[in-house]
Enzyme design. Sequence first.
Site, PDB file in Angstrom:
ATOM      1  N   THR A 151       0.756  -1.222   0.133  1.00 48.61           N
ATOM      2  CA  THR A 151      -0.233   0.107  -0.147  1.00 48.61           C
ATOM      3  C   THR A 151       0.401   1.278   0.018  1.00 48.61           C
ATOM      4  O   THR A 151       2.094   1.443   0.487  1.00 48.61           O
ATOM      5  CB  THR A 151      -0.352  -0.006   1.588  1.00 48.61           C
ATOM      6  OG1 THR A 151       0.121  -0.129   2.404  1.00 48.61           O
ATOM      7  CG2 THR A 151      -1.369  -1.454   1.075  1.00 48.61           C
ATOM      8  N   TYR A 152      -0.031   1.923  -0.026  1.00 46.80           N
ATOM      9  CA  TYR A 152       0.413   3.867  -0.320  1.00 46.80           C
ATOM     10  C   TYR A 152       1.615   3.967   1.178  1.00 46.80           C
ATOM     11  O   TYR A 152       1.101   3.700   1.833  1.00 46.80           O
ATOM     12  CB  TYR A 152       0.064   4.373  -0.359  1.00 46.80           C
ATOM     13  CG  TYR A 152       0.668   5.885  -0.302  1.00 46.80           C
ATOM     14  CD1 TYR A 152       1.166   6.888  -1.721  1.00 46.80           C
ATOM     15  CD2 TYR A 152       0.912   7.475   0.843  1.00 46.80           C
ATOM     16  CE1 TYR A 152       1.912   7.881  -1.982  1.00 46.80           C
ATOM     17  CE2 TYR A 152       1.253   8.183   0.231  1.00 46.80           C
ATOM     18  CZ  TYR A 152       1.358   8.962  -1.031  1.00 46.80           C
ATOM     19  OH  TYR A 152       2.440  10.014  -0.564  1.00 46.80           O
ATOM     20  N   MET A 153       3.160   3.900   0.845  1.00 52.75           N
ATOM     21  CA  MET A 153       4.512   3.843   1.651  1.00 52.75           C
ATOM     22  C   MET A 153       4.339   5.261   2.421  1.00 52.75           C
ATOM     23  O   MET A 153       5.143   5.533   3.510  1.00 52.75           O
ATOM     24  CB  MET A 153       5.640   3.265   0.784  1.00 52.75           C
ATOM     25  CG  MET A 153       5.932   4.241   0.244  1.00 52.75           C
ATOM     26  SD  MET A 153       5.377   4.249  -1.151  1.00 52.75           S
ATOM     27  CE  MET A 153       6.085   6.193  -2.599  1.00 52.75           C
TER      28      MET A 153
END
Length: 466
Positions: A14-16
């Site tokens: 997922t978005y880091m």
Amino acid sequence: MSIAQKLYEAGYITYMRTDSVNVSAEAVKKTQAFIAKNYGNDYLPKYARTYKTKSKVAQEAHEAIRPSDITKTANKLALDSSSDKVYTLIRNRMLASQMEDAVIESTQVKVRVSEYFFKLNGQKILFPGFLSVYPESTSEQLLPKLTESQELFLNELFAEQHFTSPPARYSEASLIKSLEQYGIGRPSTYAPTISTILARKYVEKEGRNLIPTDTGMVVTRLLEKHFPNIVDISFTANLEEDLDHIAEGKRVWTEMMHDFYQPFAKQLEVKDKEISRDDFTVLGKSNYKCPDCKRPMIIKLGRYGRFVSCSNFPECKGMRSEDGKTEADQAKEAYTNEFLSLYKPAPQTEDGKDYLLKRGRYGKFWAHPGYPKIKDAKPLEFTSAVFKKVYGTKPKSKDGKRMVLRNGKFGEFWAHPNYPEVKEVIRLNKKEIEAKKTGSGDNLERFCVIIAVLFYYTHLHFLFAR
């Protein structure tokens, strides 16, 4: 961060750029199902675990960093070595966060010798729980079987000496941790901040450590002297909080900009007239006396690095190099036995005059007696013996010709005699070569957190000035 970016773009995580610890109910359910199937129900807690961030400035618009599909291992995704490590770390953390606690038995033994007591601590893992996927977080320390009042006999006695160490230098990771601790920046700005201070040469990387440059030290000192309110850590944290309030609709952005920029703009006008050239060129005092007027000298930062200048400049133009040598001393050095044991003698002009030894941005060089009016300069050349010691024997190219030593953007390298037409090169280890040339490594001073936040003020200034 770049590795995590690639994993995100590939759809593996997922978005880091977030410090959220929230995980969707669907992801938790799938993780629990995977744990039950692969580890057993004993490894599942009674209720799904939920977490709350400890950070006051956490941005929780996104989920926590987790694998997109918990069932896929790094091997299944055929990742390279670096991506494998990052992905496995993220996946194991997600699994551990939804597993049962480990059960550890701790034991403490007290041994009495006369009126003195010695303590011995041990621990044994009774149930591994989350340690099944996070074994590096703890380890067993098993003790021998002992009974109360048992008599023990000395097997070995030794003494150890320990010294207090200074604080470790900042690495990228520890600097980000400090920024987060003080509420400076956000996950999406940490990487650009570090990239900026590196690109602007405020710091350099030495291994994992961030080392300050003279430019960085000068800029820091100038800001602390003339803009103490702007580089104050609490001011930066409060500004970040105001920006969060604007994003949440709790504050009007024009109001916030007016409160910040009006006094800042007035301060800039005053400082524009007040700041002198010495504020961003003088590094400190020197122990040398001016060769011309005998006044004290100061260390300055010029286009080509450090040099020592007369404190009465510009009335007196006396100068020395960083090691205290005048231009006359520098020229005489070219005729010393020590110099000639390392380098070939000075080349000569067409009319038989010796070139003069000078020091520039990249070190010493030969300059025409009429330099800089006559722009004629030549590099120093090692003697054959020293050249061989530093660089070794000249390697041969594939066609049997002796390669030529060249200097490029990234340092020295061996190249084919017909380079660049024949693109055959051998790279040299820059650090090893420098160590052989100088006989010692670098010994630079270190940096502090304050330069990391310079990125924000610069951008805010340009934003509000529009």
